[in-house]
Design a protein around this motif. Structure first.
Motif, PDB file in Angstrom:
ATOM      1  N   ALA A 191       0.729  -1.063   0.432  1.00 11.86           N
ATOM      2  CA  ALA A 191       0.283  -0.049   0.396  1.00 11.86           C
ATOM      3  C   ALA A 191       1.015   1.078  -0.029  1.00 11.86           C
ATOM      4  O   ALA A 191       2.183   1.398   0.514  1.00 11.86           O
ATOM      5  CB  ALA A 191      -0.751   0.190   1.324  1.00 11.86           C
ATOM      6  N   ILE A 192       1.327   2.480  -1.090  1.00  4.73           N
ATOM      7  CA  ILE A 192       1.778   3.197  -1.077  1.00  4.73           C
ATOM      8  C   ILE A 192       0.364   4.663  -1.418  1.00  4.73           C
ATOM      9  O   ILE A 192      -0.379   4.509  -1.444  1.00  4.73           O
ATOM     10  CB  ILE A 192       2.409   3.300  -2.493  1.00  4.73           C
ATOM     11  CG1 ILE A 192       1.300   2.790  -3.004  1.00  4.73           C
ATOM     12  CG2 ILE A 192       2.778   2.118  -2.512  1.00  4.73           C
ATOM     13  CD1 ILE A 192       2.232   3.659  -4.929  1.00  4.73           C
ATOM     14  N   PRO A 193       0.847   5.461  -0.523  1.00  4.39           N
ATOM     15  CA  PRO A 193       0.391   6.724  -0.736  1.00  4.39           C
ATOM     16  C   PRO A 193       0.257   7.674  -2.276  1.00  4.39           C
ATOM     17  O   PRO A 193       0.633   7.285  -3.069  1.00  4.39           O
ATOM     18  CB  PRO A 193       0.477   7.933   0.416  1.00  4.39           C
ATOM     19  CG  PRO A 193       1.938   6.671   1.293  1.00  4.39           C
ATOM     20  CD  PRO A 193       1.963   5.950   0.766  1.00  4.39           C
ATOM     21  N   ALA A 194      -0.872   7.885  -2.295  1.00  5.22           N
ATOM     22  CA  ALA A 194      -1.305   8.503  -4.174  1.00  5.22           C
ATOM     23  C   ALA A 194      -2.019   9.020  -3.919  1.00  5.22           C
ATOM     24  O   ALA A 194      -2.872   9.684  -4.570  1.00  5.22           O
ATOM     25  CB  ALA A 194      -1.994   7.230  -4.824  1.00  5.22           C
ATOM     26  N   GLY A 195      -1.605  10.833  -3.217  1.00  7.38           N
ATOM     27  CA  GLY A 195      -2.356  11.974  -2.556  1.00  7.38           C
ATOM     28  C   GLY A 195      -3.569  11.862  -2.171  1.00  7.38           C
ATOM     29  O   GLY A 195      -3.544  10.828  -1.323  1.00  7.38           O
ATOM     30  N   LEU A 196      -3.748  13.218  -2.336  1.00 11.10           N
ATOM     31  CA  LEU A 196      -4.750  13.526  -1.004  1.00 11.10           C
ATOM     32  C   LEU A 196      -6.368  13.636  -1.840  1.00 11.10           C
ATOM     33  O   LEU A 196      -6.254  14.220  -3.317  1.00 11.10           O
ATOM     34  CB  LEU A 196      -4.774  14.818  -0.477  1.00 11.10           C
ATOM     35  CG  LEU A 196      -3.377  15.091   0.029  1.00 11.10           C
ATOM     36  CD1 LEU A 196      -3.450  16.639   1.171  1.00 11.10           C
ATOM     37  CD2 LEU A 196      -3.520  13.998   1.575  1.00 11.10           C
ATOM     38  N   SER A 197      -7.665  13.264  -1.068  1.00 10.09           N
ATOM     39  CA  SER A 197      -9.120  13.910  -2.352  1.00 10.09           C
ATOM     40  C   SER A 197      -8.906  14.786  -2.177  1.00 10.09           C
ATOM     41  O   SER A 197      -8.594  16.260  -1.245  1.00 10.09           O
ATOM     42  CB  SER A 197      -9.714  12.557  -1.011  1.00 10.09           C
ATOM     43  OG  SER A 197     -10.095  14.212   0.311  1.00 10.09           O
ATOM     44  N   PRO A 198      -9.835  15.234  -2.521  1.00 13.96           N
ATOM     45  CA  PRO A 198     -10.776  17.084  -2.621  1.00 13.96           C
ATOM     46  C   PRO A 198     -10.667  17.480  -1.244  1.00 13.96           C
ATOM     47  O   PRO A 198     -10.705  18.324  -0.685  1.00 13.96           O
ATOM     48  CB  PRO A 198     -11.851  16.949  -3.613  1.00 13.96           C
ATOM     49  CG  PRO A 198     -11.472  16.044  -4.302  1.00 13.96           C
ATOM     50  CD  PRO A 198     -10.834  14.985  -3.885  1.00 13.96           C
ATOM     51  N   GLU A 199     -11.438  17.415  -0.429  1.00  8.31           N
ATOM     52  CA  GLU A 199     -11.462  16.604   0.852  1.00  8.31           C
ATOM     53  C   GLU A 199     -10.566  16.725   1.944  1.00  8.31           C
ATOM     54  O   GLU A 199     -10.024  17.197   3.504  1.00  8.31           O
ATOM     55  CB  GLU A 199     -12.283  16.226   2.006  1.00  8.31           C
ATOM     56  CG  GLU A 199     -13.317  15.762   0.927  1.00  8.31           C
ATOM     57  CD  GLU A 199     -14.928  14.651   1.937  1.00  8.31           C
ATOM     58  OE1 GLU A 199     -15.663  14.948   3.120  1.00  8.31           O
ATOM     59  OE2 GLU A 199     -14.326  13.351   1.125  1.00  8.31           O
ATOM     60  N   GLY A 200      -9.039  16.951   0.839  1.00  5.78           N
ATOM     61  CA  GLY A 200      -7.956  16.942   1.566  1.00  5.78           C
ATOM     62  C   GLY A 200      -7.569  15.828   2.924  1.00  5.78           C
ATOM     63  O   GLY A 200      -6.372  15.443   3.631  1.00  5.78           O
ATOM     64  N   LEU A 201      -8.171  14.259   2.194  1.00  4.81           N
ATOM     65  CA  LEU A 201      -7.750  12.712   2.852  1.00  4.81           C
ATOM     66  C   LEU A 201      -7.247  12.435   2.279  1.00  4.81           C
ATOM     67  O   LEU A 201      -7.382  12.225   0.994  1.00  4.81           O
ATOM     68  CB  LEU A 201      -8.995  11.853   2.846  1.00  4.81           C
ATOM     69  CG  LEU A 201      -9.859  12.500   3.908  1.00  4.81           C
ATOM     70  CD1 LEU A 201     -11.841  12.021   4.358  1.00  4.81           C
ATOM     71  CD2 LEU A 201      -9.381  12.605   5.901  1.00  4.81           C
ATOM     72  N   PRO A 202      -5.935  11.059   2.826  1.00  5.29           N
ATOM     73  CA  PRO A 202      -5.219  10.586   1.899  1.00  5.29           C
ATOM     74  C   PRO A 202      -6.049   9.324   1.210  1.00  5.29           C
ATOM     75  O   PRO A 202      -7.059   8.916   1.157  1.00  5.29           O
ATOM     76  CB  PRO A 202      -4.385   9.782   2.919  1.00  5.29           C
ATOM     77  CG  PRO A 202      -4.686  10.623   4.074  1.00  5.29           C
ATOM     78  CD  PRO A 202      -5.948  11.073   4.166  1.00  5.29           C
ATOM     79  N   VAL A 203      -5.203   9.225   0.125  1.00  7.15           N
ATOM     80  CA  VAL A 203      -6.035   8.141  -1.067  1.00  7.15           C
ATOM     81  C   VAL A 203      -4.309   6.855  -0.905  1.00  7.15           C
ATOM     82  O   VAL A 203      -3.840   7.426  -1.557  1.00  7.15           O
ATOM     83  CB  VAL A 203      -6.260   8.684  -2.036  1.00  7.15           C
ATOM     84  CG1 VAL A 203      -6.161   7.726  -3.387  1.00  7.15           C
ATOM     85  CG2 VAL A 203      -7.085   9.412  -1.886  1.00  7.15           C
ATOM     86  N   GLY A 204      -4.614   5.774  -0.917  1.00  8.69           N
ATOM     87  CA  GLY A 204      -3.973   5.025  -0.839  1.00  8.69           C
ATOM     88  C   GLY A 204      -4.058   4.201  -2.753  1.00  8.69           C
ATOM     89  O   GLY A 204      -5.857   3.950  -2.454  1.00  8.69           O
ATOM     90  N   VAL A 205      -3.044   3.502  -2.411  1.00 11.63           N
ATOM     91  CA  VAL A 205      -3.035   2.640  -3.991  1.00 11.63           C
ATOM     92  C   VAL A 205      -2.652   1.324  -3.633  1.00 11.63           C
ATOM     93  O   VAL A 205      -1.154   1.345  -2.891  1.00 11.63           O
ATOM     94  CB  VAL A 205      -2.870   3.008  -5.172  1.00 11.63           C
ATOM     95  CG1 VAL A 205      -2.812   2.140  -6.323  1.00 11.63           C
ATOM     96  CG2 VAL A 205      -4.013   3.974  -6.091  1.00 11.63           C
ATOM     97  N   GLN A 206      -2.776   0.136  -3.837  1.00 13.84           N
ATOM     98  CA  GLN A 206      -2.000  -1.370  -3.401  1.00 13.84           C
ATOM     99  C   GLN A 206      -1.582  -1.924  -4.773  1.00 13.84           C
ATOM    100  O   GLN A 206      -1.899  -1.390  -5.830  1.00 13.84           O
ATOM    101  CB  GLN A 206      -3.052  -2.635  -3.137  1.00 13.84           C
ATOM    102  CG  GLN A 206      -4.315  -3.174  -4.063  1.00 13.84           C
ATOM    103  CD  GLN A 206      -4.539  -3.746  -3.018  1.00 13.84           C
ATOM    104  OE1 GLN A 206      -4.060  -4.532  -2.597  1.00 13.84           O
ATOM    105  NE2 GLN A 206      -5.849  -4.790  -3.287  1.00 13.84           N
TER     106      GLN A 206
END
Length: 490
Positions: free
Chosen positions: A439-454
């Motif tokens: 699992a890696i971080p892939a930026g933030l959502s428009p609400e400022g929450l982290p988004v990850g990708v596996q």
């Protein structure tokens, strides 16, 4: 930079160079926990006195020029791991006073590598939720937004890392329990190949801590950088000395490639059973764009991909067959009666959950056979590709939801409600066949929450998705300090 947010690799180098002492790092970590954890509630069982003693011992070992991979580095441990002299409860009130006499094998390996254990991190009741709350220790909040969950069941560990409470943590994963909290909190996690890291001593209380091979479940590392993940996996991996370790030694193959442009990656963002939210789809696309920019070969479709709908059904049945294995007989008979009324045409995940709960041994063998066919399909896919990039769950961290009936809960995906447990299908894609997934971080959502990708890799080729994670960290960035009100947490 705040010492509490430096990577484990940086801290280990500074310790070896004599730039800082383990005692100083440990005191800084304790001060951070005492200052900030009242709002987060990640550290459910601090062990500060023993941590200070371990730090002093680490400094003495450093003075003797001992060389151990984590010597003097402060870390945390998921509550479900046995630590001698500390309660192991799994969030179950009836076991609040259970104290094991021995460390779990992974805790022993951490200590042998020189790590300083600060304490234990919070979990859900029985580790059976995508959130981390229980009657004993309360609710762990997401460091990015306290109204959102930190994930589960390793949610305390992910929140601790995002908050600077230790450089590393160890967790476990049966239904995304490493990957989902990492995705929700913006950190890294690795679900190892099934069987790669022994789980003895991570057992529901009161034990016993037997060296058994669990179906689907793994122990794994969590960190703030991909390189730290790989280093911690090296500490954790290898057969249990009580079983296969009697005759086998571990030799993991190297990563298939060392340069981004040499990787072949299949990118997925659609699943037949559940929608993918816009924020998560954007995260997947950021990873895909970074791969293309780095010269990797990227495809969006492949006839070699095992059927996603069948994969989800098999995973759901295997997962729920284990979850009710020790139900009282009257409750089991009620489930059997309900399952008998299902139509053969009902292939929903709700039906798969119910069928899984009452699988006979004969039926389980057939489901397992179909799993082996999927494993063979994945081997063929990985002849053509090196990794699969896809979501971990369909949304960023959702608001706290504590309805005790998990089957009645609903997940909001861009305004449309879905059954709560349907979001497990993406985690199950790697879990059902036992594949490694980073699992890696892939930026933030428009609400400022982290988004990850596996990043899913081939069996026992864990170094391949880990290396790809390192390269993507260099390409698109990685961990970001949580922000509230526009300002960094620290």
């Amino acid at each position: 930079m705040d010492e509490n947010f430096r990577s484990a690799g940086e801290l280990a180098a500074a310790l070896r160079a004599g730039e800082v002492s383990s005692a100083e790092l440990t005191e800084a970590a304790i001060a951070g926990i005492e200052r900030d954890d009242g709002e987060i509630n990640a550290i459910c069982a601090p062990d500060f006195d023993r941590a200070r003693a371990a730090a002093r011992q680490a400094d003495q070992a450093l003075h003797r020029r001992e060389d151990r991979p984590l010597l003097g580095v402060p870390v945390t441990v998921k509550e479900s791991y046995d630590v001698a002299g500390m309660p192991t409860t799994w969030g179950m009130p009836q076991h609040r006073d259970f104290v094991p006499a021995q460390d779990a094998v992974q805790v022993s390996r951490l200590k042998a590598a020189g790590a300083v254990v600060l304490g234990k991190t919070n979990v859900p009741l029985g580790l059976q939720d995508l959130q981390s709350f229980n009657e004993i220790h309360g609710t762990t909040n997401n460091p990015w937004n306290h109204g959102r969950t930190s994930g589960g069941s390793s949610g305390g560990s992910a929140a601790a890392l995002a908050s600077g409470f230790g450089a590393l943590s160890i967790g476990s994963d049966l239904a995304g329990s490493l990957r989902t909290p990492a995705h929700f909190c913006g950190v890294y996690a690795h679900k190892p190949t099934l069987g790669l890291a022994p789980t003895r001593g991570m057992v529901p209380p009161p034990g016993p801590a037997l060296p058994v091979e669990h179906d689907l479940a793994v122990a794994g590392p969590m960190a703030r950088t991909a390189r730290d993940l790989a280093q911690l996996l090296d500490v954790m991996a290898g057969p249990d000395p009580l079983t296969l370790g009697k005759a086998h030694h571990l030799t993991l193959p190297p990563a298939r490639h060392d340069r981004l442009r040499d990787f072949r990656v299949l990118v997925l963002d659609e699943h037949p059973f559940i929608a993918t939210g816009a924020a998560v789809r954007a995260g997947v696309n950021r990873v895909a764009d970074a791969l293309v920019a780095g010269g990797a070969r990227v495809e969006r479709h492949s006839p070699l991909l095992p059927d996603l709908a069948e994969s989800a059904s098999l995973y759901t049945q295997l997962l729920f067959s284990g979850s009710v294995a020790r139900f009282p007989i009257d409750a089991y008979e009620q489930l059997r009666a309900r399952a008998a009324r299902l139509s053969a045409e009902d292939q929903s995940l709700d039906a798969a959950r119910l069928r899984g709960m009452v699988l006979s041994h004969r039926e389980w063998i057939e489901v397992n056979h179909r799993r082996e066919l999927h494993r063979h399909g994945w081997r063929q896919l990985f002849d053509e590709f090196d990794a699969v990039a896809c979501p971990i769950t369909p949304t960023p961290a959702f608001p706290h939801e504590h309805d005790p009936d998990l089957l009645d809960r609903r997940l909001d995906i861009d305004g449309v409600e879905h059954p709560y447990f349907d979001q497990l299908v993406w985690a199950g894609l790697a879990t059902m066949p036992g594949l490694p997934a980073t699992a890696i971080p892939a930026g933030l959502s428009p609400e400022g929450l982290p988004v990850g990708v596996q990043l899913i890799g081939p069996t026992f080729e864990d170094r391949t998705p880990l290396r790809l994670a390192e390269l993507l960290e260099d390409q698109i960035g990685g961990f970001q300090t949580p922000r509230r009100g526009g300002q960094p947490l620290r």
